[in-house]
Design an enzyme around this catalytic site. Structure first.
Site, PDB file in Angstrom:
ATOM      1  N   LYS A   1       1.108   3.576   9.191  1.00 49.90           N
ATOM      2  CA  LYS A   1       0.146   3.324  10.274  1.00 49.90           C
ATOM      3  C   LYS A   1      -0.055   1.834  10.505  1.00 49.90           C
ATOM      4  O   LYS A   1      -0.622   1.134   9.680  1.00 49.90           O
ATOM      5  CB  LYS A   1      -1.197   3.976   9.931  1.00 49.90           C
ATOM      6  CG  LYS A   1      -1.128   5.503   9.933  1.00 49.90           C
ATOM      7  CD  LYS A   1      -2.462   6.120   9.695  1.00 49.90           C
ATOM      8  CE  LYS A   1      -3.069   5.987   8.367  1.00 49.90           C
ATOM      9  NZ  LYS A   1      -2.517   6.071   7.097  1.00 49.90           N
TER      10      LYS A   1
ATOM     11  N   ARG B   1     -11.635   2.440 -11.008  1.00 49.49           N
ATOM     12  CA  ARG B   1     -12.845   2.116 -10.248  1.00 49.49           C
ATOM     13  C   ARG B   1     -14.095   2.154 -11.136  1.00 49.49           C
ATOM     14  O   ARG B   1     -15.060   1.439 -10.862  1.00 49.49           O
ATOM     15  CB  ARG B   1     -12.977   3.065  -9.062  1.00 49.49           C
ATOM     16  CG  ARG B   1     -12.008   2.680  -7.961  1.00 49.49           C
ATOM     17  CD  ARG B   1     -12.197   3.481  -6.717  1.00 49.49           C
ATOM     18  NE  ARG B   1     -11.620   2.773  -5.592  1.00 49.49           N
ATOM     19  CZ  ARG B   1     -11.259   3.344  -4.458  1.00 49.49           C
ATOM     20  NH1 ARG B   1     -11.409   4.632  -4.291  1.00 49.49           N
ATOM     21  NH2 ARG B   1     -10.764   2.620  -3.481  1.00 49.49           N
TER      22      ARG B   1
ATOM     23  N   GLY C   1      -8.676  -0.260   3.164  1.00 52.18           N
ATOM     24  CA  GLY C   1      -9.264  -0.603   4.467  1.00 52.18           C
ATOM     25  C   GLY C   1     -10.149  -1.831   4.426  1.00 52.18           C
ATOM     26  O   GLY C   1     -10.047  -2.701   5.292  1.00 52.18           O
TER      27      GLY C   1
ATOM     28  N   GLY D   1      -3.661   2.061  -1.020  1.00 52.04           N
ATOM     29  CA  GLY D   1      -3.470   3.185  -1.935  1.00 52.04           C
ATOM     30  C   GLY D   1      -2.016   3.513  -2.195  1.00 52.04           C
ATOM     31  O   GLY D   1      -1.618   3.755  -3.338  1.00 52.04           O
TER      32      GLY D   1
END
Ligand code: AMP
Length: 420
Positions: free
Chosen positions: A199, A39, A400, A376
């Site tokens: 999820k 990042r 997300g 991730g």
């Protein structure tokens, strides 16, 4: 949203200007050591551009982790020492070969390059607070958002501030959108979407939207349990997220969602090996079941022979895709020209249930099509299995945000970066 014309940076926009840049330095830190600098690495293009084109001052800001704020700012700092952004300074200084000053307030000096303390130490950050945004905006002449991965959040440093200064898109943000847009704007066909993980709530909107564009959707991981249940299979004790706690009132049910998606896509329009017709949504035909995630053996369950639950018990959980599914998925992946993959095929953290994810990663890496990976856990998985980043076309650093972007939603952090 997909045909976004983002405001690009030009040298004349930044020369002699003070620039405040929202970066994403939310990096994994263990015992004070950064575990993965990706990042930071992707922010360098924008920083180097600003240096090259003689910006007067560069003020970098980011969040790190999830600090708990205390009543007083000083106490928040004391109580969250391990989440101080100071940890980033040595890596940054080494990369840009310049000194970076660190400030824990918005009372800053004249130094050329400044990094502010973790934005989430201020309570207003997550509340999209206008006061905080004003204090930050006062420091600069222009604002750059180079943090795509937080752009789905209406936070002060991402959203509110973008209304207060001329706002531009940084290079890494533009690159991310360019890559993700390849999936939505006329992707090369066949386009195969691979969805896994636990999820389903994070992924439904992206699945719904991309299923319209993709030729095939391969579903694995815990998410597949929603589809198996919708088709009437007994999934025993397998993980199932059928309703997210916070959406219960809205009556969302993800088994019903799976059912609807299967119904809408019944037509068999893809041919495997040019003659075997395949449905658009493909869920596992066999799984590896176990009685716990630590089960050291696991057993192969051919679901088509086991509708009555005869070869597994009601205490079993489906924890990976089985060998026949791996074969089928790999064959579909082999023919793909575009691949999007988000979510592991099983509990890849445990050896017994890691084979599905590893084999699918292998198939994606071998494919000659463009492959875009996100999330991730997908990235941890390919790291764990020692794949090279170069084995894939693009590995997104955002989970997300990329899913929300792919669902077609407008992201609050991008609204003001668009050329009007
Ligand atoms: P997510 O954050 O939704 O992408 O979920 C990632 C997690 O899903 C990983 O930690 C996996 O261990 C887990 N997972 C994958 N497949 C299964 C499965 N069949 N049952 C339970 N958990 C799973």
């Amino acid at each position: 949203m997909f045909n976004m014309n983002l405001k690009a940076l030009k040298p004349q926009d930044v020369k002699n200007k003070k620039i405040i840049v929202r970066v994403d330095y939310n990096v994994p830190v263990k015992d004070g050591v950064i575990q993965d600098t990706r990042r930071i690495d992707i922010s360098l293009e924008t920083i180097n551009f600003l240096l090259k084109h003689e910006s007067k001052q560069i003020i970098l800001m980011s969040h790190l982790g999830r600090p708990k704020t205390a009543d007083k700012y000083e106490d928040t700092i004391k109580q969250n020492k391990e989440l101080s952004l100071k940890v980033v300074i040595p890596v940054l200084e080494k990369e840009i070969k310049q000194t970076v000053e660190f400030y824990q307030s918005t009372e800053i000096g004249e130094e050329k390059i400044i990094l502010l303390e973790n934005l989430r130490f201020w309570e207003g950050e997550k509340k999209d607070d206008k006061h905080l945004a004003k204090n930050l905006a006062k420091l600069a002449d222009i604002y750059i958002n180079d943090a795509f991965s937080t752009s789905h959040r209406a936070h002060a440093s991402v959203s509110a501030i973008s209304h207060l200064l001329p706002a531009y898109a940084g290079f890494s943000l533009r690159h991310e959108i360019e890559m993700l847009s390849k999936l939505t704007k006329d992707p090369q066909k066949p386009f195969v979407m691979i969805i896994g993980g636990a999820k389903i709530s994070d992924k439904v909107s992206a699945i719904e939207n991309l299923a319209k564009i993709a030729d095939t959707v391969l579903v694995g991981g815990g998410v597949a349990n929603n589809f198996l249940k919708a088709e009437g299979f007994n999934i025993a004790k397998s993980y199932l997220q059928d309703v997210p706690a916070d959406m219960k009132k809205q009556g969302q049910n993800f088994v019903e969602f799976a059912n609807k998606l299967l119904d809408e896509n019944q037509q068999e329009h893809t041919l495997l090996d040019n003659f075997i017709p395949l449905p658009k949504i493909i869920y596992p035909i066999d799984v590896i079941a176990g009685n716990s995630m630590d089960d050291e053996k696991g057993k192969e369950v051919n679901l088509l022979d086991c509708i009555e639950g005869s070869c597994y018990t009601n205490d079993d959980m489906f924890l990976d895709i089985g060998p026949r599914t791996i074969k089928l998925f790999s064959k579909v992946i082999e023919n793909a020209k575009t691949i999007f993959w988000n979510g592991p095929m099983g509990v890849f953290e445990t050896k017994t249930f890691s084979r599905g994810t590893k084999k699918i990663a292998h198939a994606v890496a071998l494919s000659s099509g463009e492959s875009i990976l996100g999330g991730g856990d997908t990235i941890s998985a390919i790291k764990k299995f020692k794949f090279d980043n170069e084995d894939f076309t693009y590995i997104s650093t955002s989970g997300g945000a990329s899913l929300e972007f792919l669902s077609g939603k407008e992201l609050p952090g991008l609204t003001n970066l668009v050329e009007k």
